[in-house]
Design a protein around this motif. Structure first.
Motif, PDB file in Angstrom:
ATOM      1  N   LEU A  60       3.445  17.187   2.814  1.00 23.12           N
ATOM      2  CA  LEU A  60       3.699  17.403   1.534  1.00 23.12           C
ATOM      3  C   LEU A  60       2.699  18.147   0.672  1.00 23.12           C
ATOM      4  CD1 LEU A  60       5.669  14.138   0.342  1.00 23.12           C
ATOM      5  CD2 LEU A  60       6.488  16.438   0.312  1.00 23.12           C
ATOM      6  N   ASP A  61       1.375  17.561   1.088  1.00 19.42           N
ATOM      7  CA  ASP A  61       0.170  18.469   0.582  1.00 19.42           C
ATOM      8  C   ASP A  61       0.309  19.919   1.063  1.00 19.42           C
ATOM      9  OD1 ASP A  61      -2.358  18.470  -0.801  1.00 19.42           O
ATOM     10  OD2 ASP A  61      -3.339  18.029   0.961  1.00 19.42           O
ATOM     11  N   VAL A  86      -2.219   5.730   3.790  1.00 18.16           N
ATOM     12  CA  VAL A  86      -2.080   4.060   3.902  1.00 18.16           C
ATOM     13  C   VAL A  86      -2.659   3.716   5.509  1.00 18.16           C
ATOM     14  CG1 VAL A  86      -0.351   3.881   2.596  1.00 18.16           C
ATOM     15  CG2 VAL A  86       0.210   4.222   5.077  1.00 18.16           C
ATOM     16  N   ARG A  87      -3.278   2.729   5.529  1.00 18.82           N
ATOM     17  CA  ARG A  87      -3.977   2.061   6.849  1.00 18.82           C
ATOM     18  C   ARG A  87      -2.864   1.932   7.704  1.00 18.82           C
ATOM     19  NH1 ARG A  87      -7.951  -2.055   4.613  1.00 18.82           N
ATOM     20  NH2 ARG A  87      -6.461  -1.857   3.062  1.00 18.82           N
ATOM     21  N   GLU A 100       0.767  -1.062   0.045  1.00 23.41           N
ATOM     22  CA  GLU A 100      -0.017  -0.070   0.082  1.00 23.41           C
ATOM     23  C   GLU A 100       0.966   1.113   0.013  1.00 23.41           C
ATOM     24  OE1 GLU A 100      -2.985   0.276   3.179  1.00 23.41           O
ATOM     25  OE2 GLU A 100      -3.626  -1.731   2.473  1.00 23.41           O
ATOM     26  N   MET A 101       1.981   1.314   0.812  1.00 27.52           N
ATOM     27  CA  MET A 101       2.856   2.352   0.847  1.00 27.52           C
ATOM     28  C   MET A 101       3.442   2.490  -0.331  1.00 27.52           C
ATOM     29  SD  MET A 101       4.421   2.536   4.583  1.00 27.52           S
ATOM     30  CE  MET A 101       4.088   0.979   5.593  1.00 27.52           C
ATOM     31  N   ILE A 102       3.908   1.687  -1.165  1.00 29.83           N
ATOM     32  CA  ILE A 102       4.776   1.664  -2.397  1.00 29.83           C
ATOM     33  C   ILE A 102       3.591   2.381  -3.498  1.00 29.83           C
ATOM     34  CG2 ILE A 102       5.356   0.241  -4.538  1.00 29.83           C
ATOM     35  CD1 ILE A 102       6.609  -1.653  -2.490  1.00 29.83           C
ATOM     36  N   GLU A 103       2.213   1.637  -3.521  1.00 27.73           N
ATOM     37  CA  GLU A 103       1.286   2.341  -4.497  1.00 27.73           C
ATOM     38  C   GLU A 103       0.857   3.832  -4.066  1.00 27.73           C
ATOM     39  OE1 GLU A 103      -2.220   0.021  -4.503  1.00 27.73           O
ATOM     40  OE2 GLU A 103      -1.076  -1.921  -4.570  1.00 27.73           O
ATOM     41  N   ALA A 104       0.929   4.054  -2.788  1.00 33.25           N
ATOM     42  CA  ALA A 104       0.624   5.551  -2.601  1.00 33.25           C
ATOM     43  C   ALA A 104       1.744   6.547  -2.777  1.00 33.25           C
ATOM     44  CB  ALA A 104       0.573   5.821  -0.836  1.00 33.25           C
ATOM     45  N   PHE A 111       4.484   7.949   7.428  1.00 35.04           N
ATOM     46  CA  PHE A 111       4.138   8.124   6.040  1.00 35.04           C
ATOM     47  C   PHE A 111       2.674   9.017   5.811  1.00 35.04           C
ATOM     48  CE2 PHE A 111       2.365   7.121   2.036  1.00 35.04           C
ATOM     49  CZ  PHE A 111       3.388   6.717   0.978  1.00 35.04           C
ATOM     50  N   ASN A 112       2.013   8.918   6.552  1.00 26.15           N
ATOM     51  CA  ASN A 112       0.530   9.835   6.474  1.00 26.15           C
ATOM     52  C   ASN A 112       1.101  10.967   6.917  1.00 26.15           C
ATOM     53  OD1 ASN A 112      -0.989   7.438   5.443  1.00 26.15           O
ATOM     54  ND2 ASN A 112      -1.584   6.920   7.316  1.00 26.15           N
ATOM     55  N   ARG A 113       1.901  11.182   7.749  1.00 21.99           N
ATOM     56  CA  ARG A 113       2.251  12.668   8.338  1.00 21.99           C
ATOM     57  C   ARG A 113       3.096  13.312   7.120  1.00 21.99           C
ATOM     58  NH1 ARG A 113       3.279   9.903  13.181  1.00 21.99           N
ATOM     59  NH2 ARG A 113       5.413   9.658  12.732  1.00 21.99           N
TER      60      ARG A 113
END
Length: 92
Positions: free
Chosen positions: A51-52, A29-30, A12-16, A44-46
């Motif tokens: 970045l956003d 990612v969950r 999931e992290m790779i896809e994100a 990763f979510n932070r």
């Protein structure tokens, strides 16, 4: 089954990460576990949130700078057009 469950968060992290490389900073990612992989997902979510926000600030800055540059250029263009049309003297 066990191996698939352990590698799913990494996939999931790779896809994100691939989506983020294309400019989509909304992907998250969950974080389903409290182990190292869960901590990595939370980090990763932070990172995605940061970045956003940075991308949003960059876009706002570019829009503001572009607007601020257009205003004086438009005024100069009007003065030059008046000079070319003979409405105002070139010395002014």
């Amino acid at each position: 089954v066990l191996g698939n469950g352990m590698t799913r968060p990494v996939r999931e992290m790779i896809e994100a990460a691939r989506a983020m490389a294309s400019g989509d900073y909304t992907r998250r990612v969950r974080a389903t576990s409290r182990d190292e992989v869960g901590e990595l997902a939370a980090a990763f979510n932070r990172m995605a949130t940061d970045l956003d926000a940075a991308d949003r600030r960059r876009r706002e800055l570019i829009a503001n700078v572009s607007h601020e540059l257009r205003t004086p250029i438009a005024a100069l263009q009007a003065v030059l057009e008046n000079a070319v049309d003979g409405v105002a003297e070139p010395a002014t």
